[in-house]
Design a protein around this motif. Structure first.
Motif, PDB file in Angstrom:
ATOM      1  N   SER A 190     -30.523 -11.187  30.354  1.00  0.00           N
ATOM      2  CA  SER A 190     -30.030 -12.304  31.155  1.00  0.00           C
ATOM      3  C   SER A 190     -29.085 -11.893  32.286  1.00  0.00           C
ATOM      4  O   SER A 190     -29.019 -12.575  33.301  1.00  0.00           O
ATOM      5  CB  SER A 190     -29.344 -13.338  30.262  1.00  0.00           C
ATOM      6  N   VAL A 191     -28.362 -10.773  32.133  1.00  0.00           N
ATOM      7  CA  VAL A 191     -27.380 -10.363  33.136  1.00  0.00           C
ATOM      8  C   VAL A 191     -27.758  -9.041  33.797  1.00  0.00           C
ATOM      9  O   VAL A 191     -27.501  -8.838  34.973  1.00  0.00           O
ATOM     10  CB  VAL A 191     -25.966 -10.242  32.496  1.00  0.00           C
ATOM     11  N   GLY A 192     -28.353  -8.145  33.031  1.00  0.00           N
ATOM     12  CA  GLY A 192     -28.681  -6.821  33.556  1.00  0.00           C
ATOM     13  C   GLY A 192     -27.699  -5.776  33.054  1.00  0.00           C
ATOM     14  O   GLY A 192     -26.978  -6.000  32.081  1.00  0.00           O
ATOM     15  N   ASP A 193     -27.660  -4.643  33.731  1.00  0.00           N
ATOM     16  CA  ASP A 193     -26.793  -3.536  33.313  1.00  0.00           C
ATOM     17  C   ASP A 193     -25.330  -3.954  33.283  1.00  0.00           C
ATOM     18  O   ASP A 193     -24.885  -4.777  34.099  1.00  0.00           O
ATOM     19  CB  ASP A 193     -26.940  -2.357  34.273  1.00  0.00           C
ATOM     20  N   ALA A 194     -24.587  -3.360  32.347  1.00  0.00           N
ATOM     21  CA  ALA A 194     -23.150  -3.614  32.249  1.00  0.00           C
ATOM     22  C   ALA A 194     -22.468  -3.102  33.507  1.00  0.00           C
ATOM     23  O   ALA A 194     -22.680  -1.959  33.917  1.00  0.00           O
ATOM     24  CB  ALA A 194     -22.575  -2.918  31.007  1.00  0.00           C
ATOM     25  N   GLN A 195     -21.667  -3.934  34.138  1.00  0.00           N
ATOM     26  CA  GLN A 195     -20.978  -3.571  35.370  1.00  0.00           C
ATOM     27  C   GLN A 195     -19.479  -3.414  35.169  1.00  0.00           C
ATOM     28  O   GLN A 195     -18.801  -2.835  36.003  1.00  0.00           O
ATOM     29  CB  GLN A 195     -21.231  -4.641  36.445  1.00  0.00           C
ATOM     30  N   ASP A 196     -18.966  -3.974  34.091  1.00  0.00           N
ATOM     31  CA  ASP A 196     -17.523  -3.948  33.858  1.00  0.00           C
ATOM     32  C   ASP A 196     -17.088  -2.600  33.306  1.00  0.00           C
ATOM     33  O   ASP A 196     -17.897  -1.774  32.916  1.00  0.00           O
ATOM     34  CB  ASP A 196     -17.108  -5.080  32.923  1.00  0.00           C
ATOM     35  N   GLU A 197     -15.793  -2.383  33.294  1.00  0.00           N
ATOM     36  CA  GLU A 197     -15.246  -1.132  32.775  1.00  0.00           C
ATOM     37  C   GLU A 197     -15.290  -1.124  31.252  1.00  0.00           C
ATOM     38  O   GLU A 197     -15.210  -2.168  30.615  1.00  0.00           O
ATOM     39  CB  GLU A 197     -13.794  -0.965  33.233  1.00  0.00           C
ATOM     40  N   LYS A 198     -15.383   0.078  30.706  1.00  0.00           N
ATOM     41  CA  LYS A 198     -15.390   0.233  29.258  1.00  0.00           C
ATOM     42  C   LYS A 198     -14.032  -0.204  28.707  1.00  0.00           C
ATOM     43  O   LYS A 198     -12.989   0.222  29.212  1.00  0.00           O
ATOM     44  CB  LYS A 198     -15.659   1.693  28.894  1.00  0.00           C
ATOM     45  N   PRO A 199     -14.036  -1.062  27.681  1.00  0.00           N
ATOM     46  CA  PRO A 199     -12.771  -1.510  27.093  1.00  0.00           C
ATOM     47  C   PRO A 199     -11.986  -0.347  26.490  1.00  0.00           C
ATOM     48  O   PRO A 199     -12.561   0.674  26.093  1.00  0.00           O
ATOM     49  CB  PRO A 199     -13.211  -2.478  25.993  1.00  0.00           C
ATOM     50  N   GLY A 200     -10.689  -0.526  26.404  1.00  0.00           N
ATOM     51  CA  GLY A 200      -9.819   0.487  25.831  1.00  0.00           C
ATOM     52  C   GLY A 200      -9.992   0.617  24.326  1.00  0.00           C
ATOM     53  O   GLY A 200     -10.667  -0.185  23.682  1.00  0.00           O
ATOM     54  N   PHE A 201      -9.354   1.623  23.760  1.00  0.00           N
ATOM     55  CA  PHE A 201      -9.528   1.910  22.336  1.00  0.00           C
ATOM     56  C   PHE A 201      -8.956   0.823  21.432  1.00  0.00           C
ATOM     57  O   PHE A 201      -9.290   0.745  20.255  1.00  0.00           O
ATOM     58  CB  PHE A 201      -8.936   3.279  21.973  1.00  0.00           C
ATOM     59  N   THR A 202      -8.108  -0.049  21.946  1.00  0.00           N
ATOM     60  CA  THR A 202      -7.556  -1.123  21.113  1.00  0.00           C
ATOM     61  C   THR A 202      -8.520  -2.297  20.978  1.00  0.00           C
ATOM     62  O   THR A 202      -8.369  -3.113  20.081  1.00  0.00           O
ATOM     63  CB  THR A 202      -6.220  -1.645  21.695  1.00  0.00           C
ATOM     64  N   ASP A 203      -9.514  -2.375  21.851  1.00  0.00           N
ATOM     65  CA  ASP A 203     -10.521  -3.444  21.792  1.00  0.00           C
ATOM     66  C   ASP A 203     -11.788  -2.885  21.144  1.00  0.00           C
ATOM     67  O   ASP A 203     -12.764  -2.565  21.812  1.00  0.00           O
ATOM     68  CB  ASP A 203     -10.817  -3.969  23.201  1.00  0.00           C
ATOM     69  N   ILE A 204     -11.758  -2.786  19.824  1.00  0.00           N
ATOM     70  CA  ILE A 204     -12.858  -2.160  19.079  1.00  0.00           C
ATOM     71  C   ILE A 204     -14.170  -2.925  19.271  1.00  0.00           C
ATOM     72  O   ILE A 204     -15.199  -2.326  19.584  1.00  0.00           O
ATOM     73  CB  ILE A 204     -12.512  -2.064  17.574  1.00  0.00           C
ATOM     74  N   ALA A 205     -14.138  -4.238  19.101  1.00  0.00           N
ATOM     75  CA  ALA A 205     -15.368  -5.032  19.235  1.00  0.00           C
ATOM     76  C   ALA A 205     -15.911  -4.925  20.660  1.00  0.00           C
ATOM     77  O   ALA A 205     -17.123  -4.757  20.858  1.00  0.00           O
ATOM     78  CB  ALA A 205     -15.114  -6.480  18.864  1.00  0.00           C
ATOM     79  N   GLY A 206     -15.033  -5.016  21.646  1.00  0.00           N
ATOM     80  CA  GLY A 206     -15.452  -4.898  23.036  1.00  0.00           C
ATOM     81  C   GLY A 206     -16.059  -3.537  23.331  1.00  0.00           C
ATOM     82  O   GLY A 206     -17.039  -3.427  24.076  1.00  0.00           O
ATOM     83  N   LYS A 207     -15.496  -2.507  22.728  1.00  0.00           N
ATOM     84  CA  LYS A 207     -16.007  -1.148  22.918  1.00  0.00           C
ATOM     85  C   LYS A 207     -17.429  -1.020  22.364  1.00  0.00           C
ATOM     86  O   LYS A 207     -18.318  -0.478  23.026  1.00  0.00           O
ATOM     87  CB  LYS A 207     -15.079  -0.154  22.221  1.00  0.00           C
ATOM     88  N   TYR A 208     -17.645  -1.544  21.161  1.00  0.00           N
ATOM     89  CA  TYR A 208     -18.980  -1.471  20.563  1.00  0.00           C
ATOM     90  C   TYR A 208     -19.993  -2.288  21.360  1.00  0.00           C
ATOM     91  O   TYR A 208     -21.135  -1.857  21.555  1.00  0.00           O
ATOM     92  CB  TYR A 208     -18.966  -1.931  19.105  1.00  0.00           C
ATOM     93  N   LYS A 209     -19.593  -3.460  21.835  1.00  0.00           N
ATOM     94  CA  LYS A 209     -20.484  -4.280  22.647  1.00  0.00           C
ATOM     95  C   LYS A 209     -20.848  -3.549  23.942  1.00  0.00           C
ATOM     96  O   LYS A 209     -22.006  -3.528  24.351  1.00  0.00           O
ATOM     97  CB  LYS A 209     -19.829  -5.627  22.972  1.00  0.00           C
ATOM     98  N   TYR A 210     -19.841  -2.956  24.575  1.00  0.00           N
ATOM     99  CA  TYR A 210     -20.082  -2.229  25.822  1.00  0.00           C
ATOM    100  C   TYR A 210     -21.044  -1.068  25.576  1.00  0.00           C
ATOM    101  O   TYR A 210     -21.994  -0.864  26.343  1.00  0.00           O
ATOM    102  CB  TYR A 210     -18.763  -1.714  26.396  1.00  0.00           C
ATOM    103  N   GLU A 211     -20.818  -0.306  24.519  1.00  0.00           N
ATOM    104  CA  GLU A 211     -21.677   0.841  24.228  1.00  0.00           C
ATOM    105  C   GLU A 211     -23.106   0.412  23.910  1.00  0.00           C
ATOM    106  O   GLU A 211     -24.063   1.090  24.296  1.00  0.00           O
ATOM    107  CB  GLU A 211     -21.086   1.664  23.084  1.00  0.00           C
ATOM    108  N   ALA A 212     -23.254  -0.716  23.216  1.00  0.00           N
ATOM    109  CA  ALA A 212     -24.595  -1.224  22.915  1.00  0.00           C
ATOM    110  C   ALA A 212     -25.313  -1.616  24.206  1.00  0.00           C
ATOM    111  O   ALA A 212     -26.505  -1.343  24.374  1.00  0.00           O
ATOM    112  CB  ALA A 212     -24.506  -2.420  21.963  1.00  0.00           C
ATOM    113  N   ARG A 213     -24.582  -2.226  25.131  1.00  0.00           N
ATOM    114  CA  ARG A 213     -25.179  -2.594  26.419  1.00  0.00           C
ATOM    115  C   ARG A 213     -25.471  -1.359  27.257  1.00  0.00           C
ATOM    116  O   ARG A 213     -26.497  -1.278  27.918  1.00  0.00           O
ATOM    117  CB  ARG A 213     -24.248  -3.522  27.191  1.00  0.00           C
ATOM    118  N   GLU A 214     -24.566  -0.410  27.246  1.00  0.00           N
ATOM    119  CA  GLU A 214     -24.735   0.818  28.037  1.00  0.00           C
ATOM    120  C   GLU A 214     -25.977   1.586  27.586  1.00  0.00           C
ATOM    121  O   GLU A 214     -26.645   2.232  28.394  1.00  0.00           O
ATOM    122  CB  GLU A 214     -23.478   1.680  27.922  1.00  0.00           C
ATOM    123  N   ALA A 215     -26.303   1.511  26.300  1.00  0.00           N
ATOM    124  CA  ALA A 215     -27.485   2.197  25.779  1.00  0.00           C
ATOM    125  C   ALA A 215     -28.776   1.616  26.363  1.00  0.00           C
ATOM    126  O   ALA A 215     -29.805   2.294  26.375  1.00  0.00           O
ATOM    127  CB  ALA A 215     -27.507   2.109  24.251  1.00  0.00           C
TER     128      ALA A 215
END
Length: 89
Positions: free
Chosen positions: A38-63
């Motif tokens: 629906s949106v395409g490739d992730a364009q935002d910055e990778k979340p910091g280490f304190t945002d665990i859920a955001g980090k996993y979501k970003y990595e899943a999208r980046e894959a």
């Protein structure tokens, strides 16, 4: 609306009606496929280490980076269909 768009829309409705909640890894795959479709490739910055859920979501999208929207929609539909049949968790 193309056939894959209709199937994708139906899968979005079906996923909310699943009898069993999918596991966290499957939820990440659903999220990443949905966002890629629906949106395409992730364009935002990778979340910091304190945002665990955001980090996993970003990595899943980046894959999925570079995956065409229709391919992501097809994979999303197939995953939801497998979940409906109880073949994936």
């Amino acid at each position: 609306m193309t056939d894959i768009d209709q199937q994708f829309a139906q899968a979005q409705a079906d996923v909310t009606q699943l009898l069993e909640r999918p596991g966290n890894l499957t939820l990440l795959r659903l999220y990443a496929l949905f966002k890629q479709a629906s949106v395409g490739d992730a364009q935002d910055e990778k979340p910091g280490f304190t945002d665990i859920a955001g980090k996993y979501k970003y990595e899943a999208r980046e894959a999925l980076k570079g995956t065409p929207a229709d391919d992501a929609k097809t994979r999303y539909v197939k995953l939801v269909e497998a979940l409906k049949r109880g073949e994936a968790a």
